[in-house]
Structure formats: C-alpha cells, structure tokens
Design a protein around this motif. Sequence first.
Motif, PDB file in Angstrom:
ATOM      1  N   ASN A  54       0.811  -1.221   0.000  1.00  0.00           N
ATOM      2  CA  ASN A  54       0.000   0.000   0.000  1.00  0.00           C
ATOM      3  C   ASN A  54       0.842   1.268   0.000  1.00  0.00           C
ATOM      4  O   ASN A  54       0.429   2.283   0.546  1.00  0.00           O
ATOM      5  N   GLN A  55       2.014   1.224  -0.634  1.00  0.00           N
ATOM      6  CA  GLN A  55       2.890   2.390  -0.632  1.00  0.00           C
ATOM      7  C   GLN A  55       2.975   2.965  -2.050  1.00  0.00           C
ATOM      8  O   GLN A  55       3.969   2.838  -2.747  1.00  0.00           O
ATOM      9  N   ASN A 188      -0.041   6.379  17.033  1.00  0.00           N
ATOM     10  CA  ASN A 188       0.463   5.419  16.053  1.00  0.00           C
ATOM     11  C   ASN A 188      -0.621   4.994  15.070  1.00  0.00           C
ATOM     12  O   ASN A 188      -1.803   4.958  15.400  1.00  0.00           O
ATOM     13  N   ALA A 189      -0.177   4.640  13.871  1.00  0.00           N
ATOM     14  CA  ALA A 189      -1.037   3.983  12.884  1.00  0.00           C
ATOM     15  C   ALA A 189      -0.264   2.797  12.338  1.00  0.00           C
ATOM     16  O   ALA A 189       0.972   2.841  12.250  1.00  0.00           O
ATOM     17  N   LYS A 190      -0.953   1.736  11.971  1.00  0.00           N
ATOM     18  CA  LYS A 190      -0.244   0.533  11.536  1.00  0.00           C
ATOM     19  C   LYS A 190       0.452   0.728  10.193  1.00  0.00           C
ATOM     20  O   LYS A 190       1.458   0.087   9.902  1.00  0.00           O
ATOM     21  N   ASP A 191      -0.096   1.621   9.357  1.00  0.00           N
ATOM     22  CA  ASP A 191       0.502   1.870   8.058  1.00  0.00           C
ATOM     23  C   ASP A 191       0.054   3.241   7.542  1.00  0.00           C
ATOM     24  O   ASP A 191      -0.727   3.950   8.206  1.00  0.00           O
ATOM     25  N   GLN A 192       0.539   3.604   6.361  1.00  0.00           N
ATOM     26  CA  GLN A 192       0.246   4.925   5.803  1.00  0.00           C
ATOM     27  C   GLN A 192      -1.250   5.140   5.533  1.00  0.00           C
ATOM     28  O   GLN A 192      -1.789   6.211   5.867  1.00  0.00           O
ATOM     29  N   PRO A 193      -1.964   4.179   4.935  1.00  0.00           N
ATOM     30  CA  PRO A 193      -3.399   4.398   4.708  1.00  0.00           C
ATOM     31  C   PRO A 193      -4.176   4.644   6.002  1.00  0.00           C
ATOM     32  O   PRO A 193      -5.058   5.500   6.046  1.00  0.00           O
ATOM     33  N   GLU A 194      -3.856   3.893   7.058  1.00  0.00           N
ATOM     34  CA  GLU A 194      -4.552   4.110   8.324  1.00  0.00           C
ATOM     35  C   GLU A 194      -4.207   5.478   8.903  1.00  0.00           C
ATOM     36  O   GLU A 194      -5.082   6.168   9.455  1.00  0.00           O
ATOM     37  N   ALA A 195      -2.941   5.879   8.756  1.00  0.00           N
ATOM     38  CA  ALA A 195      -2.527   7.195   9.256  1.00  0.00           C
ATOM     39  C   ALA A 195      -3.285   8.310   8.533  1.00  0.00           C
ATOM     40  O   ALA A 195      -3.743   9.274   9.164  1.00  0.00           O
ATOM     41  N   ALA A 215       2.312  13.226  -0.677  1.00  0.00           N
ATOM     42  CA  ALA A 215       1.762  13.594  -1.988  1.00  0.00           C
ATOM     43  C   ALA A 215       0.940  12.452  -2.563  1.00  0.00           C
ATOM     44  O   ALA A 215      -0.126  12.664  -3.159  1.00  0.00           O
ATOM     45  N   SER A 216       1.424  11.225  -2.367  1.00  0.00           N
ATOM     46  CA  SER A 216       0.701  10.048  -2.847  1.00  0.00           C
ATOM     47  C   SER A 216      -0.636   9.890  -2.128  1.00  0.00           C
ATOM     48  O   SER A 216      -1.668   9.638  -2.760  1.00  0.00           O
ATOM     49  N   ALA A 217      -0.623  10.041  -0.814  1.00  0.00           N
ATOM     50  CA  ALA A 217      -1.857   9.886  -0.040  1.00  0.00           C
ATOM     51  C   ALA A 217      -2.887  10.940  -0.425  1.00  0.00           C
ATOM     52  O   ALA A 217      -4.082  10.644  -0.555  1.00  0.00           O
ATOM     53  N   ILE A 218      -2.437  12.171  -0.604  1.00  0.00           N
ATOM     54  CA  ILE A 218      -3.351  13.257  -0.970  1.00  0.00           C
ATOM     55  C   ILE A 218      -3.920  13.041  -2.375  1.00  0.00           C
ATOM     56  O   ILE A 218      -5.113  13.255  -2.616  1.00  0.00           O
TER      57      ILE A 218
END
Length: 311
Positions: A54-55, A188-195, A215-218
């Motif tokens: 998921n990165q 904490n979040a387990k990964d970037q999507p959860e964060a 930038a990817s998440a946005i």
Amino acid sequence: MRKAFSTWIVGAALLTGFSMSVAQTGAQPPAAPLSGTLKKLADTGTIALGVRENQVPFAYVDDSQNVIGFTVDICKALVESLKADAGIKTLKVELKPVTAQTRLALLGNGTIDMDCASVTNNAARQKQVAFSNTFFLTATAFAAKKASNLKSIADLKGKTVVAVPGSNHMVILNELNLKQNLNLRIVNAKDQPEAFLMLATDRAAALVSDDVLLASAIASAKDPGDYVISPDTLAPPEPYGLVMRRDDPEFKAAVDKALSAYLASPAAKANYDKWFVQPIAPRGLRMNFPMSPALRKAYAKPTDSIDPAAY
C-alpha cells in the motif's frame, strides 16, 4: 498466498532501454567461491524480495491483485545482473509482503533477501542492515487539512499528530517534540493508509511522513484539494536505498554495480516519469512530483552517503 505475491522466472532484461551484457551472452561462472546471499541465490535459484502492499507509487497492489510500483520495477531490473553474479542462468523471484514493523526481522531471518521499498538510509539503521546506493530522495514533512491552517512545526504545538511506528518519521517527531517543547500527542497507525484515514476523520491534526508519501496519499484522497503539505520540513533531505543483510559486502557490491548501471540508463528516467509524472494505475492518479536536481545528481554519480551535502 495472494496472487500478488507470485513467483516468476527472470531470463531476460525487464525494463525497456536497460539490459546487462549477460542478457546477451548468458550467465558466466563466478570467478571466486560465492558467500552470503549470492551463494544462497546460486544454491536455491530463488531471490525473495520484500514489497509493500500500500505504498503508492513505490510498491502497492493494483485492482488485479498484482504488486506494481517504482521500486518493484527497479528490483526487477537488477535481478538480471544478480543472476549473472550468482553464476546461474535462471532466477526465480518471489515477492513477499513486508511492513515497516516486520521488514528488518524478515531480512534478518532470511525470509527476504532484499527489501524493495521506500526505506530511509541513516546511521541508526546502518547498525542493523546495509543499504544500496541511493535511488530516491525525500524530506520529512507533515500533511494537514487546508482548513486547519497548519503550516509550520510551531503550528503543531499541543496538537495530535500521527506517524507510523518503525519509521524514521516517528524518531524525528519524538526528537522535535522534546527539543522544541511542542507538547504533542503522538499517536500510532499501523501503516500509511490508516494514518491518512486518521487525518481525514480528524483523529489527528497532522500526519508526519516523507513528502512524496504525503503527496501520494493526498492524490489518492476523495477530495485532494482539502489537504496541504507543510512548506516547513522536519529534517533535511534523506536518501532511500534498497535494504540488504549487514556484513554481506559481496552482495552489496553486486547490487550497487547493477543499480549504478541501471541509474545511468535511459530506463531509469523513464521509470521515474512513469510513476511520478504520468497517470498511474488504478485510477489514473498523478503524483505531480518531477525529478529534483538533487536526485538527478544522485543518478549521475551514485552514492550510498547519508550526508545531505552529498546531494
């Protein structure tokens, strides 16, 4: 095992515009006895690569449940050269899922032979693992909702801030919190999507991560215009490298040799543009993240330095 993490056999150059001479001449027996990871490759005929699910756009699972991404393509290209260094004609490639929390343990116990993800090369991690030459540069920043008007590190004082444990961002965030007396509530979040979900649902006022990951998440968000990346960075630019087992200089030398040849090829720039400039799967997202002058310098003169002045 998911379809995404299947096995395939590498027998030809994998990216247009990049091919090693071994692709034309066939693998040659190594000149000296092999050791470490190269010996493992020769004995098993298999290399296990750690990848993320998921990165975006480095490594992620598409709608067909295949792992794709920028670092996935880089690692595929390097395998052709590693096959020759191991003195074998075919090399099976296994993709295995890793996270920020599991990658070092899986590397150490031999489950994976190389981590093909976005991992910051720094002095602390060099005590545990080895890094290849740099293939990407990033800076630590934070994302926030535009309406919150959070732009600087000082603006975060007293706020709830999220980061992924096991990442360099958590270390930087904790250090800044103490040095600048920010009185942050760090979660904490387990990964970037959860964060990012925690940011989107107002459980956190800011998300600290690499600028390119923000930038990817946005870009992937329902309403990208609702978010901004801070102009204020939390640390100097940092290099990403492929991660290998420590104390295996033979394998690191083989990886660096292959990576240097790749970075000097037209395929390297084409691969960068493919993932950071052009629309990418699955929804035609655009990262709008052109290659920086510092990264162009790193491609022209490969180095594994962690000194920002080297770039």
